[in-house]
Design an enzyme around this catalytic site. Structure first.
Site, PDB file in Angstrom:
ATOM      1  N   TYR A  53      37.943   6.841  11.311  1.00 37.83           N
ATOM      2  CA  TYR A  53      38.102   6.824  12.783  1.00 37.83           C
ATOM      3  C   TYR A  53      36.906   5.461  12.681  1.00 37.83           C
ATOM      4  CZ  TYR A  53      40.219  11.798  12.593  1.00 37.83           C
ATOM      5  OH  TYR A  53      40.856  13.337  12.265  1.00 37.83           O
ATOM      6  N   GLU A  72      49.108  -8.611  25.035  1.00 35.48           N
ATOM      7  CA  GLU A  72      49.653  -8.435  23.812  1.00 35.48           C
ATOM      8  C   GLU A  72      49.158  -8.977  22.901  1.00 35.48           C
ATOM      9  OE1 GLU A  72      52.963  -8.624  27.537  1.00 35.48           O
ATOM     10  OE2 GLU A  72      50.688  -9.160  26.592  1.00 35.48           O
ATOM     11  N   LYS A  98      45.347  -2.317  31.575  1.00 28.87           N
ATOM     12  CA  LYS A  98      44.107  -3.160  31.823  1.00 28.87           C
ATOM     13  C   LYS A  98      44.272  -1.899  33.513  1.00 28.87           C
ATOM     14  CE  LYS A  98      44.350  -7.417  32.226  1.00 28.87           C
ATOM     15  NZ  LYS A  98      44.305  -9.053  33.222  1.00 28.87           N
TER      16      LYS A  98
END
Length: 122
Positions: A53, A72, A98
């Site tokens: 992780y 994106e 955001k």
């Protein structure tokens, strides 16, 4: 298929189309889902038989430091870098939120989600 999740990873970064977003910045929340066979490590208890992780977390943090106009684009870079480092992954889904978008009204955030399937390596 087995899955690895990183949930609500909170990172301060500087992405956006508006110039002030690149100066002031804001917090982003990231959620990642990775499909990978975890049965070998389930038996071995050996970190070498899986994906750490911490390694995924490092890739996400490094890519979030690179300013971009669009989330994106950031998500696409993160997915590409993760797969580049761990080609045994068969699927990645990444959501970036955001938390304080410069828009009218009160909201928890504005998000994008990008996902990609990869052909299994034989």
């Amino acid at each position: 298929m087995s899955k690895i999740f990183l949930e609500d990873l909170k990172i301060y970064a500087y992405h956006g189309v508006l110039p002030e977003e690149n100066i002031i910045g804001t917090y982003y929340l990231l959620n990642a889902e990775l499909h990978i066979d975890l049965w070998k490590v389930a038996e071995s208890d050996d970190l070498n038989d899986t994906i750490s992780y911490a390694d995924i977390n490092d890739i996400i943090h490094k890519e979030m430091k690179i300013k971009s106009q669009l989330l994106e684009h950031v998500a696409g870079r993160i997915i590409s870098k993760i797969y580049e480092s761990f080609p045994e992954i068969s699927y990645i889904k990444l959501k970036i939120t955001k938390t304080s978008p410069p828009m009218q009204g009160e909201m928890k955030g504005a998000s994008i989600e990008l996902e990609k399937s990869f052909k299994p390596n034989n």
